[in-house]
Design an enzyme around this catalytic site. Structure first.
Site, short mmCIF file in Angstrom:
data_model
loop_
_atom_site.label_atom_id
_atom_site.label_comp_id
_atom_site.label_asym_id
_atom_site.label_seq_id
_atom_site.Cartn_x
_atom_site.Cartn_y
_atom_site.Cartn_z
N ARG A 44 0.76 -1.22 0.06
CA ARG A 44 0.05 -0.06 -0.11
C ARG A 44 0.86 1.19 0.09
O ARG A 44 2.04 1.10 0.03
CB ARG A 44 -0.84 -0.05 1.14
CG ARG A 44 -0.07 0.16 2.66
CD ARG A 44 -1.21 0.57 3.71
NE ARG A 44 -0.31 1.11 4.91
CZ ARG A 44 -0.92 1.06 6.06
NH1 ARG A 44 -1.92 0.88 6.32
NH2 ARG A 44 -0.23 1.64 6.92
N ASP A 67 5.65 -7.79 2.00
CA ASP A 67 4.95 -6.97 2.93
C ASP A 67 4.52 -7.93 4.07
O ASP A 67 4.43 -9.15 4.05
CB ASP A 67 3.92 -6.16 2.48
CG ASP A 67 3.49 -4.83 3.08
OD1 ASP A 67 3.00 -5.01 4.02
OD2 ASP A 67 3.68 -3.71 2.49
N ASP A 77 8.69 -9.92 6.46
CA ASP A 77 8.86 -9.33 7.88
C ASP A 77 10.00 -8.87 8.22
O ASP A 77 10.83 -9.69 8.40
CB ASP A 77 8.31 -10.31 9.02
CG ASP A 77 7.91 -9.60 10.19
OD1 ASP A 77 8.41 -8.28 10.25
OD2 ASP A 77 7.59 -9.99 11.12
N ASN A 94 11.89 0.43 1.08
CA ASN A 94 10.63 1.39 1.30
C ASN A 94 9.75 1.12 2.66
O ASN A 94 9.31 2.11 3.32
CB ASN A 94 9.62 1.32 0.31
CG ASN A 94 8.35 2.07 0.55
OD1 ASN A 94 8.06 3.21 0.38
ND2 ASN A 94 7.26 1.24 0.67
N TYR A 154 11.30 7.38 15.07
CA TYR A 154 11.15 7.44 13.80
C TYR A 154 12.13 8.37 13.06
O TYR A 154 12.97 7.95 11.89
CB TYR A 154 9.72 7.74 13.21
CG TYR A 154 9.49 7.99 11.74
CD1 TYR A 154 9.30 6.94 11.05
CD2 TYR A 154 9.46 8.98 11.11
CE1 TYR A 154 8.91 6.96 9.61
CE2 TYR A 154 9.24 9.48 9.74
CZ TYR A 154 9.16 8.35 8.81
OH TYR A 154 8.75 8.30 7.72
N LYS A 179 15.24 7.34 10.60
CA LYS A 179 15.43 7.83 9.22
C LYS A 179 16.89 8.45 9.06
O LYS A 179 17.30 8.56 7.99
CB LYS A 179 14.35 8.74 8.74
CG LYS A 179 12.92 8.08 8.70
CD LYS A 179 12.90 6.97 7.61
CE LYS A 179 11.65 6.17 7.39
NZ LYS A 179 11.67 5.21 6.35
N THR A 195 -1.30 8.21 6.54
CA THR A 195 -0.98 9.79 7.04
C THR A 195 -2.37 10.52 7.16
O THR A 195 -2.45 11.61 7.41
CB THR A 195 -0.21 10.63 6.22
OG1 THR A 195 -0.54 10.48 4.88
CG2 THR A 195 1.39 10.06 6.35
P1 NAD Z 1 2.66 2.75 4.79
O1 NAD Z 1 2.47 2.42 6.12
O2 NAD Z 1 1.42 2.95 3.91
O3 NAD Z 1 3.70 1.88 3.82
C1 NAD Z 1 4.75 1.21 4.54
C2 NAD Z 1 4.62 -0.42 4.14
O4 NAD Z 1 5.31 -0.86 4.92
C3 NAD Z 1 3.04 -0.82 4.54
O5 NAD Z 1 2.61 -1.35 3.41
C4 NAD Z 1 3.41 -1.91 5.79
O6 NAD Z 1 2.62 -2.91 5.87
C5 NAD Z 1 4.74 -2.29 5.49
N1 NAD Z 1 5.53 -2.83 6.57
C6 NAD Z 1 5.40 -2.40 7.85
N2 NAD Z 1 6.06 -3.09 8.82
C7 NAD Z 1 6.70 -4.10 7.95
C8 NAD Z 1 7.41 -5.11 8.17
N3 NAD Z 1 7.99 -5.31 9.44
N4 NAD Z 1 7.84 -5.87 7.34
C9 NAD Z 1 7.32 -5.50 5.75
N5 NAD Z 1 6.59 -4.70 5.59
C10 NAD Z 1 6.43 -3.89 6.63
O7 NAD Z 1 3.33 4.22 4.82
P2 NAD Z 1 4.04 5.06 3.42
O8 NAD Z 1 3.53 6.38 3.82
O9 NAD Z 1 3.65 4.57 2.02
O10 NAD Z 1 5.63 4.96 3.96
C11 NAD Z 1 6.44 4.27 2.85
C12 NAD Z 1 7.85 5.09 3.26
O11 NAD Z 1 7.92 6.34 3.01
C13 NAD Z 1 8.37 4.45 4.64
O12 NAD Z 1 9.63 4.25 4.54
C14 NAD Z 1 8.02 6.02 5.33
O13 NAD Z 1 8.71 6.40 6.51
C15 NAD Z 1 8.53 6.97 4.15
N6 NAD Z 1 7.81 8.27 4.21
C16 NAD Z 1 6.38 8.41 4.13
C17 NAD Z 1 6.19 9.72 4.29
C18 NAD Z 1 4.32 9.87 4.07
O14 NAD Z 1 4.18 11.26 4.35
N7 NAD Z 1 3.78 9.09 3.62
C19 NAD Z 1 6.77 10.81 4.42
C20 NAD Z 1 8.24 10.54 4.68
C21 NAD Z 1 8.74 9.41 4.41
#
Ligand code: NAD
Length: 256
Positions: A25, A46, A69, A96, A163, A167, A201
């Site tokens: 996702r 995932d 995982d 990611n 977090y 990062k 978010t």
């Molecule tokens: P999200 O939670 O939708 O996506 C993260 C994905 O990682 C999910 O599908 C989740 O199930 C998976 N995940 C979580 N734990 C896991 C594990 N132990 N093993 C395997 N998969 C696992 O969030 P997102 O916003 O799409 O984030 C994606 C990346 O972008 C992340 O690294 C996040 O820190 C980074 N990011 C997001 C934003 C934002 O505003 N959305 C901003 C800056 C950075």
């Protein structure tokens, strides 16, 4: 970024063998979908198995889902082996997946368990993915790693310490690994997205979204496609001499 412009900009990614963590996702799903549209072959992992299988089914024969995982080193090794076998090798890794968990709490309110869980997935998991993928990336003529960091580590967002620290570690790891992996011709870069509109978010209050938006040189909401374009660029042949870099993608909220 439209699907069409993604395809036009990234013909070079056809048949590229890419693995993506956390692709079920959010941003990861957008990377997977647009890589597939570019003709890449993708295996993504995932912990959200139903969502992962549904996405792979929708995107067709060049996209596969496998359980992963990141908190479990054995699961990481199994995922990478499965992916390499299915793809016949690995050209690129997108680290990611991440968890936030620490949102809204002051530094002193964080539990040791939360700190360790965030570090285990975000930092240790990304490191182990790089190590597991390395032998395959070494065999590729276009080996590339893209780590998804966050611009919160660049400007020091409060009440998000585990977090943000994780990062920051991803950014430092990117630079160190770029030097190690560079010996094998592999590039390692990081993208630092700003607050992006995804399911994860949706809990962020509207006034927080507005705060970010107003602080950007490009004052609009950030969407997943804003991040995907730069990721595809870093995987492409056009970026073969770019390594060890951290690219903020946030409409100019933070500038290097
Ligand atoms: P999200 O939670 O939708 O996506 C993260 C994905 O990682 C999910 O599908 C989740 O199930 C998976 N995940 C979580 N734990 C896991 C594990 N132990 N093993 C395997 N998969 C696992 O969030 P997102 O916003 O799409 O984030 C994606 C990346 O972008 C992340 O690294 C996040 O820190 C980074 N990011 C997001 C934003 C934002 O505003 N959305 C901003 C800056 C950075």
């Amino acid at each position: 970024m439209s699907l069409q412009s993604t395809v036009a900009a990234s013909d070079a990614l056809a048949n590229r063998r890419v693995i993506v963590t956390g692709g079920a996702r959010g941003l990861g799903a957008d990377f997977v979908e647009k890589l597939a549209a570019c003709g890449a072959q993708v295996v993504f992992g995932d912990v959200l198995h139903d969502e992962g299988r549904r996405l792979a089914e929708r995107l067709g024969a060049n996209v596969h889902y496998a359980a992963l995982d990141l908190a479990d080193p054995a699961s990481i090794d199994a995922f990478v082996q499965t992916a390499a076998q299915r793809l016949g090798g690995i050209d690129a890794l997108i680290n990611n997946a991440a968890i936030t968990n620490s949102g809204g709490r002051l530094a002193g309110e964080l539990s040791l368990e939360t700190w360790d869980a965030v570090m285990n997935v975000n930092v240790r998991g990304s490191w182990r993915m790089c190590v597991a993928a390395l032998p395959f990336l070494c065999e590729s003529a276009c080996g590339a790693v893209v780590n998804i960091a966050s611009d919160t580590a660049l400007w020091g967002a409060p009440k998000l310490l585990a977090y943000v620290a994780s990062k920051g570690a991803v950014i430092a790891m990117t630079r160190s690994l770029a030097r190690e992996f560079g010996a094998h011709g592999i590039t390692v870069n990081a993208i630092a997205p700003g607050l992006t509109e995804v399911e994860a978010t949706a809990y962020v209050p509207a006034e927080r979204h507005a705060y970010y938006q107003q602080g950007r040189a490009l004052a609009r909401a950030q969407v997943p496609g804003d991040v995907t374009g730069p990721v595809l660029f870093l995987l492409s042949d056009a970026a073969r001499f770019v390594t060890g870099q951290v690219l903020p993608v946030n409409g100019g909220f933070v500038m290097n």
